[in-house]
Design a protein around this motif. Structure first.
Motif, mmCIF file in Angstrom:
data_model
loop_
_atom_site.group_PDB
_atom_site.id
_atom_site.type_symbol
_atom_site.label_atom_id
_atom_site.label_comp_id
_atom_site.label_asym_id
_atom_site.label_seq_id
_atom_site.Cartn_x
_atom_site.Cartn_y
_atom_site.Cartn_z
ATOM 1 N N ALA A 1 0.858 -1.191 0.000
ATOM 2 C CA ALA A 1 0.000 0.000 0.000
ATOM 3 C C ALA A 1 0.886 1.229 0.000
ATOM 4 C CB ALA A 1 -0.925 0.015 1.217
ATOM 5 N N LEU A 2 0.542 2.192 -0.821
ATOM 6 C CA LEU A 2 1.243 3.481 -0.871
ATOM 7 C C LEU A 2 0.614 4.380 0.178
ATOM 8 C CD1 LEU A 2 3.417 5.052 -2.506
ATOM 9 C CD2 LEU A 2 1.552 5.877 -3.965
ATOM 10 N N VAL A 3 1.406 4.822 1.153
ATOM 11 C CA VAL A 3 0.848 5.555 2.290
ATOM 12 C C VAL A 3 1.687 6.791 2.612
ATOM 13 C CG1 VAL A 3 -0.094 3.455 3.318
ATOM 14 C CG2 VAL A 3 2.152 4.263 4.024
ATOM 15 N N SER A 4 1.080 7.666 3.364
ATOM 16 C CA SER A 4 1.796 8.777 3.983
ATOM 17 C C SER A 4 1.438 8.777 5.463
ATOM 18 C CB SER A 4 1.403 10.121 3.357
ATOM 19 O OG SER A 4 1.949 11.189 4.130
ATOM 20 N N ALA A 5 2.403 8.382 6.284
ATOM 21 C CA ALA A 5 2.154 8.381 7.728
ATOM 22 C C ALA A 5 1.903 9.792 8.221
ATOM 23 C CB ALA A 5 3.344 7.757 8.456
ATOM 24 N N ARG A 6 2.455 10.791 7.522
ATOM 25 C CA ARG A 6 2.310 12.183 7.957
ATOM 26 C C ARG A 6 0.912 12.704 7.702
ATOM 27 N NH1 ARG A 6 2.719 17.339 6.112
ATOM 28 N NH2 ARG A 6 2.997 16.646 3.956
ATOM 29 N N THR A 7 0.340 12.413 6.514
ATOM 30 C CA THR A 7 -0.982 12.950 6.163
ATOM 31 C C THR A 7 -2.116 11.950 6.425
ATOM 32 O OG1 THR A 7 -0.912 12.154 3.869
ATOM 33 C CG2 THR A 7 0.123 14.300 4.346
ATOM 34 N N GLY A 8 -1.765 10.684 6.541
ATOM 35 C CA GLY A 8 -2.787 9.663 6.735
ATOM 36 C C GLY A 8 -3.285 9.062 5.436
ATOM 37 N N GLU A 9 -2.802 9.566 4.303
ATOM 38 C CA GLU A 9 -3.219 9.043 3.006
ATOM 39 C C GLU A 9 -2.812 7.568 2.867
ATOM 40 O OE1 GLU A 9 -2.337 9.739 -1.773
ATOM 41 O OE2 GLU A 9 -1.405 11.033 -0.263
ATOM 42 N N GLY A 10 -3.736 6.722 2.474
ATOM 43 C CA GLY A 10 -3.444 5.315 2.216
ATOM 44 C C GLY A 10 -3.468 4.419 3.445
ATOM 45 N N VAL A 11 -3.671 4.988 4.629
ATOM 46 C CA VAL A 11 -3.646 4.174 5.844
ATOM 47 C C VAL A 11 -4.820 3.195 5.867
ATOM 48 C CG1 VAL A 11 -3.817 4.228 8.369
ATOM 49 C CG2 VAL A 11 -2.334 5.855 7.180
ATOM 50 N N THR A 12 -5.981 3.636 5.395
ATOM 51 C CA THR A 12 -7.142 2.750 5.341
ATOM 52 C C THR A 12 -6.867 1.564 4.423
ATOM 53 O OG1 THR A 12 -8.691 4.567 5.774
ATOM 54 C CG2 THR A 12 -9.585 2.575 4.751
ATOM 55 N N LEU A 13 -6.252 1.834 3.256
ATOM 56 C CA LEU A 13 -5.893 0.761 2.324
ATOM 57 C C LEU A 13 -4.891 -0.187 2.978
ATOM 58 C CD1 LEU A 13 -5.866 -0.591 -0.451
ATOM 59 C CD2 LEU A 13 -4.088 1.047 -1.154
ATOM 60 N N LEU A 14 -3.936 0.367 3.724
ATOM 61 C CA LEU A 14 -2.930 -0.467 4.397
ATOM 62 C C LEU A 14 -3.604 -1.413 5.395
ATOM 63 C CD1 LEU A 14 -0.027 -1.262 5.003
ATOM 64 C CD2 LEU A 14 0.096 0.666 6.607
ATOM 65 N N LYS A 15 -4.575 -0.902 6.146
ATOM 66 C CA LYS A 15 -5.307 -1.755 7.093
ATOM 67 C C LYS A 15 -6.025 -2.886 6.359
ATOM 68 C CE LYS A 15 -6.108 1.675 10.747
ATOM 69 N NZ LYS A 15 -7.124 2.427 11.521
ATOM 70 N N GLU A 16 -6.590 -2.567 5.187
ATOM 71 C CA GLU A 16 -7.268 -3.602 4.403
ATOM 72 C C GLU A 16 -6.283 -4.675 3.963
ATOM 73 O OE1 GLU A 16 -9.113 -1.507 1.220
ATOM 74 O OE2 GLU A 16 -10.653 -0.561 2.480
ATOM 75 N N LYS A 17 -5.081 -4.253 3.562
ATOM 76 C CA LYS A 17 -4.050 -5.208 3.157
ATOM 77 C C LYS A 17 -3.621 -6.085 4.333
ATOM 78 C CE LYS A 17 -3.616 -3.895 -1.146
ATOM 79 N NZ LYS A 17 -3.927 -4.804 -2.284
ATOM 80 N N LEU A 18 -3.538 -5.488 5.518
ATOM 81 C CA LEU A 18 -3.176 -6.248 6.711
ATOM 82 C C LEU A 18 -4.249 -7.287 7.036
ATOM 83 C CD1 LEU A 18 -1.781 -3.388 8.989
ATOM 84 C CD2 LEU A 18 -0.455 -5.209 7.926
#
Length: 395
Positions: free
Chosen positions: A148-165
């Protein structure tokens, strides 16, 4: 203990998600983003995280988890080497790995080494391509992995990362019932729980608490007594209980009073199946038949409590083994995460119930023994074997 601590899922029963990556790849920031709060120390200085940091969290819909923030695997110097080794040790308790790298990163040599290491340990892995706010490029080598392409700083992609997990989480990571294979709804179960010096003041020990909760979930009828009240407790039953679960140390007192038709086991024996590999433990117990006085035995305790008078791992089991084999038997005790890398000098390894470890951690120790050809068993199975009643105990 505060009420909120009592109501929490024990860490040992949580899914362990470990974050690995280089220094300043954003692992700690990603921990905060996944949790939705500042739980990890973050700075621009490389190497802020030194020892692994364990944070229990609730990640919907994964449920109760432990996020493990590790030191960067590119750390340098002698101290850095020790930190990296600590990160490697985290693999033993990892259920799901999260490899963190930087978007647009070209040199992936170390990441590829760790991906190979994770494959060798049979750990499912998700790759977080961090800092997408600075560069939106996913390295070509990574596209073949769940990522998942994410930005820990802005929160972008975090939801997708959780789905991948969620997708990558091992399907067998949820622990089975402790007693469901032995007990049905409405069955009467008597628990023998001696409250000796090793029991925490004002509380039951964790395996007793977990077993009681498990039995209640199964809609069983549960009663609890100390060893000295066993006969009195049995007299209260109109029909003998379907099952007696005792502390392993009380096998000698409980077995003679166990009614005909009532099955017998112990908390530690149940933990052997719940947390470990019961077949491997039973096979390991057979090593007791060939144990010699000049052999060496290793006792492993997951707890790191201070030694107490009458301690089961440091006093009672060594005394029982020496009584059986001979006073010259060499016995070494290790506690917590401390375990020798080379186990071949030992004729037998005896592990505690492992209630303070997650199942992945216990299984990694069993696998290490198996790989080196060293038999391993656990406290309850060993005590039943020493008492000559192993074939009478259910598991």
């Amino acid at each position: 203990m505060p009420v909120n601590e009592l109501s929490q899922t024990p860490n040992a029963s949580r899914l362990h998600i470990a974050l690995f990556g280089r220094r300043n790849s954003g692992k700690s920031s990603l921990v905060n983003a996944l949790c939705g709060q500042q739980v990890a120390l973050v700075s621009d200085f490389a190497g802020t995280t030194t020892d692994p940091v364990y944070k229990p969290v609730e990640l919907y819909p994964l449920g109760p988890c432990v996020l493990i923030d590790t030191a960067g695997f590119d750390d340098e110097g002698e101290l850095g080497r020790l930190r990296v080794e600590k990160s490697r040790q985290v693999l033993e308790r990892t259920d799901l790995a999260l490899l963190v790298l930087t978007a647009g990163q070209q040199d992936l040599s170390q990441e590829e080494q760790w991906l190979e290491l994770l494959r060798a340990h049979k750990k499912p892995v998700v790759v977080a391509v961090n800092k997408s706010d600075l560069c939106g490029e996913v390295p070509a080598h990574i596209k073949g992995y769940a990522h998942a392409l994410v930005s820990a700083r802005t929160g972008e992609g975090v939801t997708l990362l959780k789905e991948k997990l969620i997708e990558a989480a091992p399907k067998d990571c949820e622990l089975p019932s402790i007693t469901g294979h032995l007990v049905g709804e409405g069955d009467h179960v008597l628990l023998i729980a001696p409250q000796d010096i090793q029991a925490p003041k004002g509380r039951l020990i964790l395996p007793q608490v977990q077993t009681i909760r498990d039995l209640l979930d199964l809609r069983a009828c549960v009663s609890v007594a100390t060893t000295d009240k066993l006969a009195q407790a049995l007299s209260l039953y109109r029909e003998p209980p379907a099952l007696i679960i005792t502390d392993s140390q009380a096998f000698g007192e409980v077995y003679p009073l166990c009614p005909k038709g009532t099955r017998l086991t112990s908390f530690s024996v149940l933990m052997a199946r719940y947390k470990g590999d019961i077949g491997e433990y039973m096979w390991g117990a057979a090593a007791l038949d060939t144990l010699c006085e000049n052999d060496k035995v290793l006792i492993l305790e997951a707890c790191s409590h201070e030694p107490l008078d009458g301690d089961i791992g440091r006093v009672k089991i060594p005394a029982a083994l020496r009584k059986r084999v001979g006073q010259g038997l060499s016995i070494e005790v290790r506690r917590g995460a401390d375990i020798p890398q080379d186990l071949t000098p030992y004729a037998l390894v005896v592990h505690c119930g492992g209630c303070m470890f997650n199942r992945a951690h216990v299984l990694s120790r069993i696998a290490k023994c198996k790989e080196q050809g060293v038999p391993i068993t656990n406290y309850g199975i060993l005590l039943a074997k020493l008492g000559g009643i192993l074939d009478k105990v259910v598991y």
